[in-house]
Structures are given as C-alpha cells and as structure tokens.
Design a protein around this motif. Structure first.
Motif, PDB file in Angstrom:
ATOM      1  N   ARG A  44     -47.997  -4.262 -20.765  1.00 57.88           N
ATOM      2  CA  ARG A  44     -47.810  -5.677 -20.273  1.00 57.88           C
ATOM      3  C   ARG A  44     -47.254  -5.296 -18.791  1.00 57.88           C
ATOM      4  N   VAL A  45     -47.314  -6.571 -17.832  1.00 56.40           N
ATOM      5  CA  VAL A  45     -47.052  -6.663 -16.702  1.00 56.40           C
ATOM      6  C   VAL A  45     -45.815  -7.544 -16.367  1.00 56.40           C
ATOM      7  N   LEU A  46     -44.294  -7.279 -15.718  1.00 61.60           N
ATOM      8  CA  LEU A  46     -43.345  -7.997 -15.567  1.00 61.60           C
ATOM      9  C   LEU A  46     -43.639  -8.366 -14.258  1.00 61.60           C
ATOM     10  N   VAL A  47     -42.706  -9.748 -13.863  1.00 64.59           N
ATOM     11  CA  VAL A  47     -43.086  -9.481 -12.190  1.00 64.59           C
ATOM     12  C   VAL A  47     -41.228 -10.028 -12.311  1.00 64.59           C
ATOM     13  N   SER A  48     -40.303 -10.003 -11.013  1.00 64.20           N
ATOM     14  CA  SER A  48     -39.669 -10.210 -11.161  1.00 64.20           C
ATOM     15  C   SER A  48     -39.375 -12.162 -10.409  1.00 64.20           C
ATOM     16  N   ALA A  75     -50.947 -10.247  -4.355  1.00 64.04           N
ATOM     17  CA  ALA A  75     -51.639  -9.077  -3.491  1.00 64.04           C
ATOM     18  C   ALA A  75     -52.472  -7.643  -4.249  1.00 64.04           C
ATOM     19  N   LEU A  76     -51.408  -7.254  -5.678  1.00 63.36           N
ATOM     20  CA  LEU A  76     -51.438  -6.022  -5.998  1.00 63.36           C
ATOM     21  C   LEU A  76     -53.033  -6.575  -6.696  1.00 63.36           C
ATOM     22  N   GLY A  77     -52.954  -7.849  -7.535  1.00 63.78           N
ATOM     23  CA  GLY A  77     -53.974  -8.221  -8.084  1.00 63.78           C
ATOM     24  C   GLY A  77     -53.507  -8.171 -10.033  1.00 63.78           C
ATOM     25  N   LEU A  78     -52.193  -8.036  -9.616  1.00 65.69           N
ATOM     26  CA  LEU A  78     -51.401  -8.351 -11.114  1.00 65.69           C
ATOM     27  C   LEU A  78     -51.109  -9.991 -11.644  1.00 65.69           C
ATOM     28  N   ASP A  79     -51.844 -10.316 -12.270  1.00 70.35           N
ATOM     29  CA  ASP A  79     -51.267 -11.309 -13.137  1.00 70.35           C
ATOM     30  C   ASP A  79     -49.933 -10.633 -14.638  1.00 70.35           C
ATOM     31  N   GLY A  80     -48.658 -10.851 -13.960  1.00 69.66           N
ATOM     32  CA  GLY A  80     -47.593 -10.566 -14.829  1.00 69.66           C
ATOM     33  C   GLY A  80     -46.980 -12.136 -15.121  1.00 69.66           C
ATOM     34  N   ALA A 115     -43.836  -2.946 -13.774  1.00 65.56           N
ATOM     35  CA  ALA A 115     -42.395  -4.503 -13.393  1.00 65.56           C
ATOM     36  C   ALA A 115     -42.098  -4.215 -11.921  1.00 65.56           C
ATOM     37  N   VAL A 116     -43.233  -5.466 -11.343  1.00 63.06           N
ATOM     38  CA  VAL A 116     -42.887  -6.037 -10.144  1.00 63.06           C
ATOM     39  C   VAL A 116     -41.541  -6.641  -9.715  1.00 63.06           C
TER      40      VAL A 116
END
Length: 194
Positions: A48-52, A63-68, A138-139
């Motif tokens: 899983r990818v999470l974003v604050s 910008a990192l190419g992540l879809d979180g 997690a970003v």
C-alpha cells in the motif's frame, strides 16, 4: 510475519526554507525537480502507498510517480495559530511560548497539537501497521518521521527535536515479534547515481 514501513520525507516547499511553520503551500520548483529526479529510486513493490494530506506531500508523491491513498492519521503537526508564520516572528511575539513548546513535548501554546500528541497519534498508527503484511510506503512530513522514530524506539517525546529528517529521504521500520527495527535516512538518489 514481517511488516515494513518506508517513510519518505516530502520534498521542500518555501515554508521550511524560510523557517516558516507550514502554510499548506505547494512545493517550490527546486523541490519538485528533485522529487521528479528521484522517482526511479523507490522500491517498486509496496502493498500500500499512503500520503499525508498536505499539498507538499501530495505533490511529492505525484512527482515520485506514486498514486497513494490519503492518510489523515499521518498528517503533520497541527501548529494552530502559528501556521504560516515564521519562527522568528512567533519567537519575537511569544518568546516564552516558543521556549516552552521547544522544551515541553506536552505543551501546545499555539492551540494546535502538542509534540506528545503527534507522537501518540503516530504510535497508534504504527501499532496498526504492524498487522499489515508486506511493505507500506508513506510520503509524509518530516515531523511524522520524527514521531515514528520516537515511537518505534520507545523514546521519550523529548527526543523529537533532536532528530533531523532531510527532504526526500527514506526511513525504514521493519516490525516483528512486537518491536520495530530502524534503518534511517537513506537519500533518494537519481537512478544510476553512485
């Protein structure tokens, strides 16, 4: 079962460069360019990818190419009425309050969240993350990384201000048997860089 959480600290916006409490602003061009250049340096497989929820973290992830997925529980420190103001400005107007805030992790003179509260919030999230098999990416804001390290190592919240988290670095926690191991501060470098 081994859980891994890779915290990627956000790229820079104008606020940290100006020693300003986050104002919700976007990445500056230099920060966005560095994030784009580092896009290929992240591990490829994440459960899983999470974003604050801040603009800075959302834009860093893109910008990192992540879809979180948005992760409000990993939001940065709420500094209440100090938001958008410079540390110098607040220090000149409220020197005692700033002094207390920097030395007492339970203090929140700005009307927002205390450092201790942030550390507790992130510790609760980490407890839940331990049950997730595989890798979570997690970003997040640098203060969330600090809080995660404090929680993972069972440190006093007073250690929070003694942890430096550079932009676009990876701090990795691996958990099993009721504890976390820490690997800190690996910079995201451009592919092919030594």
């Amino acid at each position: 079962m081994t859980s891994r959480v890779l915290f990627v600290s956000s790229a820079l916006s104008g606020s940290p460069r100006q020693a300003r409490f986050d104002d919700g602003g976007s990445l500056d061009e230099g920060g966005a360019a560095r994030a784009r250049a580092a896009a290929g340096a992240l591990p490829s497989a994440a459960a899983r990818v999470l974003v604050s929820p801040s603009a800075r973290c959302t834009e860093t992830a893109a910008a990192l190419g992540l879809d979180g997925a948005p992760a409000p529980e990993l939001a940065g420190l709420d500094v209440g009425r100090w938001r958008g103001r410079s540390l110098d400005e607040v220090g000149a107007a409220e020197p005692e309050a700033v002094g207390r805030w920097l030395t007492d992790p339970g203090c929140a003179p700005h009307g927002g969240e205390s450092v201790q509260d942030l550390c507790g919030r992130v510790a609760r999230w980490l407890a839940d993350a331990r049950a997730v098999e595989g890798r979570t990416l997690a970003v997040v804001e640098p203060e969330v990384v600090r809080a995660a390290v404090v929680a993972a190592l069972d440190m006093s919240a007073g250690a929070f201000w003694r942890l430096d988290v550079p932009p676009l670095t990876v701090t990795e926690l691996s958990g099993r048997a009721g504890r976390w191991n820490l690997r800190l501060g690996r910079p995201l470098s451009t592919p092919g860089a030594g």
